[in-house]
Structures are given as C-alpha cells and as structure tokens.
Design a protein around this motif. Sequence first.
Motif, PDB file in Angstrom:
ATOM      1  N   HIS A  27      -8.394  -0.355  -2.102  1.00  0.00           N
ATOM      2  CA  HIS A  27      -8.943   0.831  -1.446  1.00  0.00           C
ATOM      3  C   HIS A  27      -7.872   1.600  -0.688  1.00  0.00           C
ATOM      4  CE1 HIS A  27     -13.271   0.255  -2.216  1.00  0.00           C
ATOM      5  NE2 HIS A  27     -12.981  -1.025  -2.215  1.00  0.00           N
ATOM      6  N   SER A  28      -6.917   0.907  -0.127  1.00  0.00           N
ATOM      7  CA  SER A  28      -5.840   1.556   0.633  1.00  0.00           C
ATOM      8  C   SER A  28      -4.512   0.946   0.211  1.00  0.00           C
ATOM      9  CB  SER A  28      -6.054   1.379   2.136  1.00  0.00           C
ATOM     10  OG  SER A  28      -7.286   1.929   2.547  1.00  0.00           O
ATOM     11  N   PRO A  29      -3.992   1.344  -0.950  1.00  0.00           N
ATOM     12  CA  PRO A  29      -2.796   0.696  -1.496  1.00  0.00           C
ATOM     13  C   PRO A  29      -1.556   0.833  -0.628  1.00  0.00           C
ATOM     14  CG  PRO A  29      -3.358   2.670  -2.742  1.00  0.00           C
ATOM     15  CD  PRO A  29      -4.510   2.396  -1.836  1.00  0.00           C
ATOM     16  N   SER A  30      -1.519   1.845   0.234  1.00  0.00           N
ATOM     17  CA  SER A  30      -0.338   2.041   1.074  1.00  0.00           C
ATOM     18  C   SER A  30      -0.413   1.262   2.384  1.00  0.00           C
ATOM     19  CB  SER A  30      -0.153   3.535   1.379  1.00  0.00           C
ATOM     20  OG  SER A  30      -1.291   4.053   2.052  1.00  0.00           O
ATOM     21  N   SER A  31      -1.570   0.649   2.655  1.00  0.00           N
ATOM     22  CA  SER A  31      -1.744  -0.114   3.893  1.00  0.00           C
ATOM     23  C   SER A  31      -1.311  -1.561   3.694  1.00  0.00           C
ATOM     24  CB  SER A  31      -3.209  -0.076   4.335  1.00  0.00           C
ATOM     25  OG  SER A  31      -3.624   1.250   4.579  1.00  0.00           O
ATOM     26  N   PRO A  32      -0.895  -2.233   4.773  1.00  0.00           N
ATOM     27  CA  PRO A  32      -0.497  -3.642   4.656  1.00  0.00           C
ATOM     28  C   PRO A  32      -1.642  -4.504   4.131  1.00  0.00           C
ATOM     29  CG  PRO A  32       0.170  -2.736   6.777  1.00  0.00           C
ATOM     30  CD  PRO A  32      -0.727  -1.715   6.147  1.00  0.00           C
ATOM     31  N   THR A  33      -1.316  -5.468   3.284  1.00  0.00           N
ATOM     32  CA  THR A  33      -2.340  -6.350   2.717  1.00  0.00           C
ATOM     33  C   THR A  33      -2.364  -7.724   3.374  1.00  0.00           C
ATOM     34  OG1 THR A  33      -0.769  -6.951   0.982  1.00  0.00           O
ATOM     35  CG2 THR A  33      -2.364  -5.217   0.463  1.00  0.00           C
ATOM     36  N   GLN A  34      -1.434  -7.986   4.263  1.00  0.00           N
ATOM     37  CA  GLN A  34      -1.393  -9.282   4.935  1.00  0.00           C
ATOM     38  C   GLN A  34      -2.689  -9.525   5.695  1.00  0.00           C
ATOM     39  OE1 GLN A  34       1.206 -11.532   4.687  1.00  0.00           O
ATOM     40  NE2 GLN A  34      -0.165 -12.977   5.717  1.00  0.00           N
ATOM     41  N   GLY A  35      -3.410 -10.589   5.321  1.00  0.00           N
ATOM     42  CA  GLY A  35      -4.663 -10.925   5.981  1.00  0.00           C
ATOM     43  C   GLY A  35      -5.865 -10.132   5.500  1.00  0.00           C
ATOM     44  N   ARG A  36      -5.653  -9.237   4.538  1.00  0.00           N
ATOM     45  CA  ARG A  36      -6.775  -8.435   4.027  1.00  0.00           C
ATOM     46  C   ARG A  36      -7.649  -9.281   3.108  1.00  0.00           C
ATOM     47  NH1 ARG A  36      -5.790  -2.884   0.708  1.00  0.00           N
ATOM     48  NH2 ARG A  36      -4.265  -2.573   2.375  1.00  0.00           N
ATOM     49  N   LEU A  47      -9.167 -23.831 -14.300  1.00  0.00           N
ATOM     50  CA  LEU A  47      -9.022 -24.127 -12.877  1.00  0.00           C
ATOM     51  C   LEU A  47      -7.577 -23.946 -12.430  1.00  0.00           C
ATOM     52  CD1 LEU A  47     -10.293 -25.129 -10.238  1.00  0.00           C
ATOM     53  CD2 LEU A  47      -9.869 -27.465 -11.009  1.00  0.00           C
ATOM     54  N   VAL A  48      -6.639 -24.424 -13.242  1.00  0.00           N
ATOM     55  CA  VAL A  48      -5.222 -24.249 -12.924  1.00  0.00           C
ATOM     56  C   VAL A  48      -4.864 -22.767 -12.888  1.00  0.00           C
ATOM     57  CG1 VAL A  48      -2.864 -24.655 -13.742  1.00  0.00           C
ATOM     58  CG2 VAL A  48      -4.544 -26.506 -13.816  1.00  0.00           C
ATOM     59  N   ASP A  49      -5.355 -22.004 -13.865  1.00  0.00           N
ATOM     60  CA  ASP A  49      -5.103 -20.554 -13.878  1.00  0.00           C
ATOM     61  C   ASP A  49      -5.591 -19.904 -12.594  1.00  0.00           C
ATOM     62  OD1 ASP A  49      -4.126 -20.944 -16.411  1.00  0.00           O
ATOM     63  OD2 ASP A  49      -5.794 -19.954 -17.452  1.00  0.00           O
ATOM     64  N   LEU A  50      -6.780 -20.278 -12.159  1.00  0.00           N
ATOM     65  CA  LEU A  50      -7.343 -19.708 -10.938  1.00  0.00           C
ATOM     66  C   LEU A  50      -6.472 -20.050  -9.728  1.00  0.00           C
ATOM     67  CD1 LEU A  50      -9.497 -18.270  -9.305  1.00  0.00           C
ATOM     68  CD2 LEU A  50     -10.917 -20.341  -9.455  1.00  0.00           C
ATOM     69  N   MET A  51      -5.997 -21.275  -9.653  1.00  0.00           N
ATOM     70  CA  MET A  51      -5.154 -21.673  -8.529  1.00  0.00           C
ATOM     71  C   MET A  51      -3.823 -20.923  -8.553  1.00  0.00           C
ATOM     72  SD  MET A  51      -5.937 -25.731  -7.937  1.00  0.00           S
ATOM     73  CE  MET A  51      -5.561 -26.289  -9.592  1.00  0.00           C
ATOM     74  N   VAL A  52      -3.269 -20.689  -9.747  1.00  0.00           N
ATOM     75  CA  VAL A  52      -2.036 -19.908  -9.876  1.00  0.00           C
ATOM     76  C   VAL A  52      -2.257 -18.494  -9.359  1.00  0.00           C
ATOM     77  CG1 VAL A  52      -0.474 -18.828 -11.552  1.00  0.00           C
ATOM     78  CG2 VAL A  52      -1.058 -21.252 -11.766  1.00  0.00           C
ATOM     79  N   VAL A  53      -3.371 -17.894  -9.722  1.00  0.00           N
ATOM     80  CA  VAL A  53      -3.694 -16.533  -9.281  1.00  0.00           C
ATOM     81  C   VAL A  53      -3.828 -16.475  -7.762  1.00  0.00           C
ATOM     82  CG1 VAL A  53      -5.551 -14.805  -9.257  1.00  0.00           C
ATOM     83  CG2 VAL A  53      -4.748 -15.761 -11.436  1.00  0.00           C
ATOM     84  N   VAL A  54      -4.563 -17.417  -7.195  1.00  0.00           N
ATOM     85  CA  VAL A  54      -4.774 -17.429  -5.742  1.00  0.00           C
ATOM     86  C   VAL A  54      -3.450 -17.604  -5.009  1.00  0.00           C
ATOM     87  CG1 VAL A  54      -5.812 -18.703  -3.826  1.00  0.00           C
ATOM     88  CG2 VAL A  54      -7.152 -18.225  -5.887  1.00  0.00           C
ATOM     89  N   SER A  63       0.750 -15.491  -1.582  1.00  0.00           N
ATOM     90  CA  SER A  63       2.171 -15.480  -1.231  1.00  0.00           C
ATOM     91  C   SER A  63       2.802 -14.104  -1.380  1.00  0.00           C
ATOM     92  CB  SER A  63       2.930 -16.491  -2.090  1.00  0.00           C
ATOM     93  OG  SER A  63       2.849 -16.153  -3.467  1.00  0.00           O
ATOM     94  N   THR A  64       2.354 -13.325  -2.353  1.00  0.00           N
ATOM     95  CA  THR A  64       2.959 -12.022  -2.621  1.00  0.00           C
ATOM     96  C   THR A  64       2.361 -10.913  -1.756  1.00  0.00           C
ATOM     97  OG1 THR A  64       3.362 -12.693  -4.911  1.00  0.00           O
ATOM     98  CG2 THR A  64       3.507 -10.338  -4.417  1.00  0.00           C
ATOM     99  N   TYR A  65       1.052 -10.964  -1.563  1.00  0.00           N
ATOM    100  CA  TYR A  65       0.369  -9.890  -0.840  1.00  0.00           C
ATOM    101  C   TYR A  65      -0.185 -10.316   0.515  1.00  0.00           C
ATOM    102  CZ  TYR A  65       0.409  -7.225  -5.221  1.00  0.00           C
ATOM    103  OH  TYR A  65       0.794  -6.554  -6.351  1.00  0.00           O
ATOM    104  N   GLY A  66      -0.372 -11.599   0.712  1.00  0.00           N
ATOM    105  CA  GLY A  66      -0.988 -12.047   1.959  1.00  0.00           C
ATOM    106  C   GLY A  66      -2.502 -11.956   1.948  1.00  0.00           C
ATOM    107  N   TYR A  67      -3.097 -11.792   0.761  1.00  0.00           N
ATOM    108  CA  TYR A  67      -4.554 -11.676   0.672  1.00  0.00           C
ATOM    109  C   TYR A  67      -5.247 -12.988   1.065  1.00  0.00           C
ATOM    110  CZ  TYR A  67      -4.945  -7.107  -1.656  1.00  0.00           C
ATOM    111  OH  TYR A  67      -4.949  -5.756  -1.939  1.00  0.00           O
ATOM    112  N   VAL A  68      -6.449 -12.829   1.579  1.00  0.00           N
ATOM    113  CA  VAL A  68      -7.328 -13.954   1.888  1.00  0.00           C
ATOM    114  C   VAL A  68      -8.554 -13.835   0.990  1.00  0.00           C
ATOM    115  CG1 VAL A  68      -8.754 -15.077   3.639  1.00  0.00           C
ATOM    116  CG2 VAL A  68      -6.544 -14.065   4.281  1.00  0.00           C
TER     117      VAL A  68
END
Length: 292
Positions: free
Chosen positions: A30-39, A92-99, A104-109
């Motif tokens: 929704h806001s690609p220019s905003s920080p994603t850490q913790g989003r 399941l492994v694929d899902l864990m890789v994605v998460v 680690s890359t974006y800080g998403y929760v």
Amino acid sequence: MSNNTTTSTKLRIPHPAEPDCAIVGILEQHSPSSPTQGRKLALILHGTMGHKDYLFQKRLALKLPLDSFRFDFRGNHETAGTWRQGAMMDDLVDLMVVVDYLKSTYGYVIDLVVGHSRGAMTAIRWICTTDEGRNISGFVNASGRYRMHKLLESPAADAWKASFKERGYYDWKVTVARKPVTVKIFPEDLETTAKWDTSIIWDRFPPNVDVLTLHGLADGTVPPYDAMIFARAFSGRTPGTHVLNMIEDADHNYTGRQNEVVSAILDWWAARERGELKTSVWVEQEALRARL
C-alpha cells in the motif's frame, strides 16, 4: 483502513535447499516508499496444481487492507522444481523460506495467512510448528481437508488406481495459468498424502489465532463435513475465535462465487480489527439477500 491502491512487485526468492529453484511471487504494498520494518503482512497460499493468481487469490490481494505476498509453490507455474502429490513437506519448506526472506529482507511480520485446499494444510502445519506461525493474528482455511485418507475415496481415485496397476503411475493432465500441464502421480504419493497428520490442530494450534473456515456445500473434492470437524477443533479455544461460513452451491474452487469469498474474508478481517469477532456461523448478508 488502508485504501485499495497497491503497488505490485514480482520477487524471486532464492531457495537454500534448491539453488536452481527461486520462488516466484507478487508483493502487494500500500505504501511502497514507507519503511516495512515491523509492518504487518498477509500470505496467500494456493492449492494443488494452482498458482498465485488463480481463483480468488489475486482479487483478495488487491483488496486487503494490509500488504500481502502470494507465490507459486515449488514446481507450480513460475517457480521451478518438481511438483509431487506427496511432497507436502516441500511446500512447508517453501513457506518457511518465503517467511524467512520477507522477515530478513523487509522486516515484515506475518499477521494473516489465507490458504486454499492444500495451501491451508501447509499453513496449519506452519502455524502449529513455528514461532512466526504461532504469533499470527488470523488464519483463513478455505476448502481445507481434515480427513486426509478420504483422498483415496475421491472421484478420481478409481482412475488413479487403475493406472497404477497398468503403468505404475498416473498422468494427471491439468491446465495451469491457461497452459496444459502433465504431472505424474505415484502410489507412494497418495499414501504419503493420506498419512499427513491434521490432528495437530487439536493440541498444537495456537489459542490466540482467530480462524475463518470457508467451504462450499457443493464441494466434490473435499467433503463439506471436514469443515464441521475444523469448526469443532477450532471453536474450543480462547481467546481465539472460529467463524464457519458454508457457501451454498459453491464447489471446491468457488467457481462463479469468488467475489463472495473475497467479501467474506474482508468482512471477517474488518470485524476482527474492530474487536467484534465471536465464535459463530456466518452467512454473508449480500449472499443471504440473494437467496431469500
């Protein structure tokens, strides 16, 4: 609530277990220019021989009030590798890789997981067995199968068994993203899938997660009674709630009813955000009016 305008970015996530198999998915922001850490982020998981944009998945991603990521599991559509009926642990492994990558890359929760059919089964195992899974807020179980052994009694089972006897395998011909695809199913694949343990939900599904179970009453692939079993298991938890939404005349893929599925998920999530969820049986008001 966020507006419905999103920016779509295609990602290719390196797979540590499969160097030549990058997982391809779409990140909606929704806001690609905003920080994603913790989003907060929603994950949308497709089912058997599906892909990230089929059925209701893309429509839902474009309307959710939070960022989302939907992807192709290994051997499906744009993600390389080999798909196997019995390789649910690979999913399941694929899902864990994605998460791990999104964290680690974006800080998403991860806050919400939506799974259809096989994707719901993968999601349940991830929610029950990982720290990230146990801390999500919501899970949508669409057309999920509880009695895995019923797969051996499905309408296609006779054809599978006849081909196993004659050739040792079955050629399953399907269309994925408008392209013909043929995959081989072996007897051991069905046996492994039939033994996939879903009873984990009774003792290990986290008590804090709110769950929406969607199931079509005309589902000829997964019996609607499985939704009742899920309702019984998920309804005994607190403070987590369970909402059961049975959709009249809807098949396994919600053919012609996908907008109704999207509306049901959005309404459920909005009620959760308002703190109004209670364990109950829901019927969408729009759908109800259309049938009265």
